[in-house]
Design an enzyme around this catalytic site. Structure first.
Site, mmCIF file in Angstrom:
data_model
loop_
_atom_site.group_PDB
_atom_site.id
_atom_site.type_symbol
_atom_site.label_atom_id
_atom_site.label_comp_id
_atom_site.label_asym_id
_atom_site.label_seq_id
_atom_site.Cartn_x
_atom_site.Cartn_y
_atom_site.Cartn_z
ATOM 1 N N ASP A 275 10.255 48.491 28.810
ATOM 2 C CA ASP A 275 9.514 47.681 28.697
ATOM 3 C C ASP A 275 10.458 46.106 28.217
ATOM 4 O O ASP A 275 10.664 46.106 27.633
ATOM 5 C CB ASP A 275 8.274 47.437 29.589
ATOM 6 C CG ASP A 275 7.188 47.628 27.890
ATOM 7 O OD1 ASP A 275 8.010 47.232 26.861
ATOM 8 O OD2 ASP A 275 6.035 48.127 27.891
ATOM 9 N N SER A 276 9.753 45.289 29.211
ATOM 10 C CA SER A 276 10.523 43.695 28.310
ATOM 11 C C SER A 276 9.016 42.924 27.410
ATOM 12 O O SER A 276 9.379 42.335 26.899
ATOM 13 C CB SER A 276 9.995 42.645 29.434
ATOM 14 O OG SER A 276 8.579 42.290 30.248
ATOM 15 N N GLY A 277 8.304 43.780 27.146
ATOM 16 C CA GLY A 277 7.202 43.492 26.507
ATOM 17 C C GLY A 277 6.198 42.872 27.371
ATOM 18 O O GLY A 277 4.986 42.353 26.652
ATOM 19 N N GLY A 278 6.383 41.893 28.200
ATOM 20 C CA GLY A 278 5.215 41.090 28.482
ATOM 21 C C GLY A 278 3.997 41.996 29.441
ATOM 22 O O GLY A 278 3.105 41.390 29.005
ATOM 23 N N PHE A 279 3.855 43.316 30.015
ATOM 24 C CA PHE A 279 2.861 43.319 29.986
ATOM 25 C C PHE A 279 1.816 44.102 28.812
ATOM 26 O O PHE A 279 -0.060 43.686 28.903
ATOM 27 C CB PHE A 279 3.162 45.143 30.763
ATOM 28 C CG PHE A 279 1.896 45.733 31.491
ATOM 29 C CD1 PHE A 279 0.876 45.613 32.586
ATOM 30 C CD2 PHE A 279 1.647 47.177 30.582
ATOM 31 C CE1 PHE A 279 0.148 46.197 33.513
ATOM 32 C CE2 PHE A 279 -0.162 47.384 31.269
ATOM 33 C CZ PHE A 279 -0.900 46.614 31.814
ATOM 34 N N ASP B 209 8.774 39.499 32.287
ATOM 35 C CA ASP B 209 7.771 38.939 33.553
ATOM 36 C C ASP B 209 6.389 38.345 33.468
ATOM 37 O O ASP B 209 6.115 38.429 32.234
ATOM 38 C CB ASP B 209 7.382 39.621 34.703
ATOM 39 C CG ASP B 209 7.140 40.781 34.643
ATOM 40 O OD1 ASP B 209 7.015 41.609 33.326
ATOM 41 O OD2 ASP B 209 6.758 41.905 35.089
ATOM 42 N N GLN C 16 7.042 41.083 41.413
ATOM 43 C CA GLN C 16 5.579 40.637 41.364
ATOM 44 C C GLN C 16 4.898 39.831 42.805
ATOM 45 O O GLN C 16 5.501 40.678 44.283
ATOM 46 C CB GLN C 16 4.900 39.286 40.126
ATOM 47 C CG GLN C 16 5.607 40.201 38.964
ATOM 48 C CD GLN C 16 4.510 40.932 37.910
ATOM 49 O OE1 GLN C 16 3.235 40.874 38.930
ATOM 50 N NE2 GLN C 16 4.702 41.219 37.424
ATOM 51 N N GLY D 164 3.281 44.924 38.349
ATOM 52 C CA GLY D 164 2.050 43.707 38.367
ATOM 53 C C GLY D 164 0.660 44.797 39.265
ATOM 54 O O GLY D 164 -0.599 43.865 40.042
ATOM 55 N N ASP E 132 5.864 55.991 35.039
ATOM 56 C CA ASP E 132 5.982 55.868 34.094
ATOM 57 C C ASP E 132 4.603 55.712 33.958
ATOM 58 O O ASP E 132 4.072 54.706 34.357
ATOM 59 C CB ASP E 132 6.375 54.834 32.930
ATOM 60 C CG ASP E 132 5.541 53.603 33.269
ATOM 61 O OD1 ASP E 132 5.938 52.818 34.100
ATOM 62 O OD2 ASP E 132 5.003 53.646 32.060
ATOM 63 N N CYS F 243 0.420 77.724 34.988
ATOM 64 C CA CYS F 243 2.016 76.676 34.385
ATOM 65 C C CYS F 243 2.729 77.993 33.639
ATOM 66 O O CYS F 243 1.983 79.151 32.821
ATOM 67 C CB CYS F 243 0.968 75.860 33.488
ATOM 68 S SG CYS F 243 2.465 75.084 32.084
ATOM 69 N N CYS G 61 4.304 76.930 30.868
ATOM 70 C CA CYS G 61 4.406 76.319 29.883
ATOM 71 C C CYS G 61 3.830 77.220 27.969
ATOM 72 O O CYS G 61 3.750 77.873 28.441
ATOM 73 C CB CYS G 61 3.550 74.440 29.068
ATOM 74 S SG CYS G 61 2.257 75.018 28.097
ATOM 75 N N CYS H 83 0.735 77.643 27.612
ATOM 76 C CA CYS H 83 -0.199 78.368 28.823
ATOM 77 C C CYS H 83 -0.109 79.936 28.196
ATOM 78 O O CYS H 83 -0.744 80.984 29.182
ATOM 79 C CB CYS H 83 -0.010 78.334 29.508
ATOM 80 S SG CYS H 83 -0.747 76.782 30.328
ATOM 81 N N HIS I 155 1.498 70.451 27.190
ATOM 82 C CA HIS I 155 0.362 71.053 28.818
ATOM 83 C C HIS I 155 0.859 69.942 29.291
ATOM 84 O O HIS I 155 1.356 70.634 30.684
ATOM 85 C CB HIS I 155 -1.297 71.760 28.947
ATOM 86 C CG HIS I 155 -1.104 72.127 29.732
ATOM 87 N ND1 HIS I 155 -0.511 72.948 30.166
ATOM 88 C CD2 HIS I 155 -1.811 71.682 30.363
ATOM 89 C CE1 HIS I 155 -1.182 73.479 31.573
ATOM 90 N NE2 HIS I 155 -1.910 72.144 31.917
HETATM 91 ZN ZN LIG Z 1 1.050 75.185 30.290
#
Ligand SMILES: [Zn+2]
Length: 374
Positions: free
Chosen positions: A82-86, A136, A209, A236, A286, A324, A326, A329, A355
């Site tokens: 990211d740009s750092g703005g947030f 931004d 935005q 935003g 994300d 699941c 994974c 699990c 998980h």
């Molecule tokens: Zn799992």
């Protein structure tokens, strides 16, 4: 196909990314609790790094000297920063915004710093992610229309400055000029990429935005597209507004984004939300939720959200999520996971994060499969 779910492939200098994709957040070049080999095994194709945090520690110059983020953190696949703005807007109450940029204080030691569109681009070029973001202003919520419009105009001017700086300096990315023979020697085996990086460059995405105002969102989208980027983000949002409003803004804004460019919705969301947004035609998302919730013992399962700290799991021999596949699990009981959490063991954070990330990544695999089947 506008406004509808779609399958895609992002071609980055560090590999292909199948979309719609969920990007785990690796704030300081680390997805908290999980090592890079595990992330690879989980099928993570792209990670997100936070420029603000990496700029403050270890510092952009340090990462650049070590070959850029991929080499530094031994992650051969794609990265987005990211740009750092947030972060400047969310972590700094003492920030000062001017036409030139934002002055802020480090949350680590109080030292004073300035981010401008140019310095935010320089930082992201130095870090060397595959996809980087225009600088931004994340408009606060609530805000009146005049304020939202002024903020949107500032973001548009900053977008043009971001692009100009990027075009003039994109050849400076740390991995662009490394001869492949030398790279072979220096990069650990795990971090090697078969594809030659010669000639490859980063991609700079623009950010739409306009607050919660649908007309301003439309204008912001159109004018950002006029500046011209290979991908567009909706920024935003997730700034305290009701979820129904988030959805309304996303659904409306998406209509104004080009169908042939990736669309990235920043900072969302719950499992239900990421499925919903993928169905609306968002390609990239994300969120810190799966990893942060894991560290607080909140686990997403096919049977709903579980708080593993609860006493009811003390003698529960069943798996965390029977559906699941994974490694957590298939191996450990709820009773053991509850014990690890109650004992404040580091392993609790590791297993819970593995998980939750699996849950999110599986969800996106299912979404892609459903889209493929129509
Ligand atoms: Zn799992």
């Amino acid at each position: 196909m506008r406004g509808a779910a779609r399958l895609g492939r992002l071609l980055t200098p560090h590999g292909e990314v199948e979309t719609p994709v969920f990007m785990p957040v690796g704030t300081v070049a680390s997805v908290k609790g999980v090592s890079q080999d595990i992330l690879e095994d989980l099928g993570v194709q792209i990670l997100l790094g936070n420029t603000y945090h990496l700029y403050l520690r270890p510092g952009v110059e340090q990462v650049r000297k070590l070959g850029g983020l991929h080499k530094f953190m031994a992650w051969p696949r794609a990265i987005l920063t990211d740009s750092g703005g947030f972060q400047v807007f969310s972590l700094n109450e003492l920030r000062k915004v001017t036409e030139d940029g934002v002055t802020f204080r480090s949350h680590l030691n109080g030292s004073s710093h300035v981010f401008t569109p140019e310095s935010a681009m320089a930082a992201q070029i130095g870090l060397g992610a595959d996809i980087i973001m225009a600088f931004d202003e994340c408009t606060e919520h609530p805000a009146d229309r005049t304020r939202v419009q002024q903020s949107m105009e500032l973001t548009l001017r900053w977008a043009a400055r971001s692009k100009k700086y990027f075009e003039d300096h994109k050849h400076e990315v740390p991995w662009a000029n490394v001869p492949s023979a030398e790279a072979e020697q220096q990069v650990p085996r795990s971090a090697r990429n078969d594809k030659s990086l010669e000639g490859a460059t980063q991609s700079l995405f623009g950010i739409v935005q306009g607050g919660m105002d649908l007309a301003l969102r439309k204008e912001s989208a159109e004018r950002t597209i006029e500046i011209g980027f290979p991908g567009y983000a909706i920024g935003g949002l997730s700034v305290g507004e009701a979820r129904t409003l988030t959805r309304e803004v996303v659904e409306s804004t998406i209509q104004h984004l080009p169908a042939d460019k990736p669309r990235y919705l920043m900072g969302v969301g719950t499992p239900e939300e990421i499925v919903e947004y993928a169905n609306l035609g968002i390609d990239m998302m994300d969120c810190v939720l799966p990893t942060r919730a894991a560290r607080h013992g909140l686990l997403f399962t096919s049977e709903g959200k579980i708080s593993i700290k609860q006493a009811r799991y003390i003698t529960d021999e069943g798996p965390l999520d029977p559906k699941c596949g994974c490694k957590v699990c298939s191996r450990y009981s709820r009773a053991y996971l509850r014990h690890l959490y109650a004992s404040n063991e580091v392993l609790a954070q590791v297993l819970n994060t593995v998980h939750n990330l699996t849950y999110y990544l599986d969800l996106m695999r299912t979404v892609r499969h459903s889209i493929a089947l129509g």
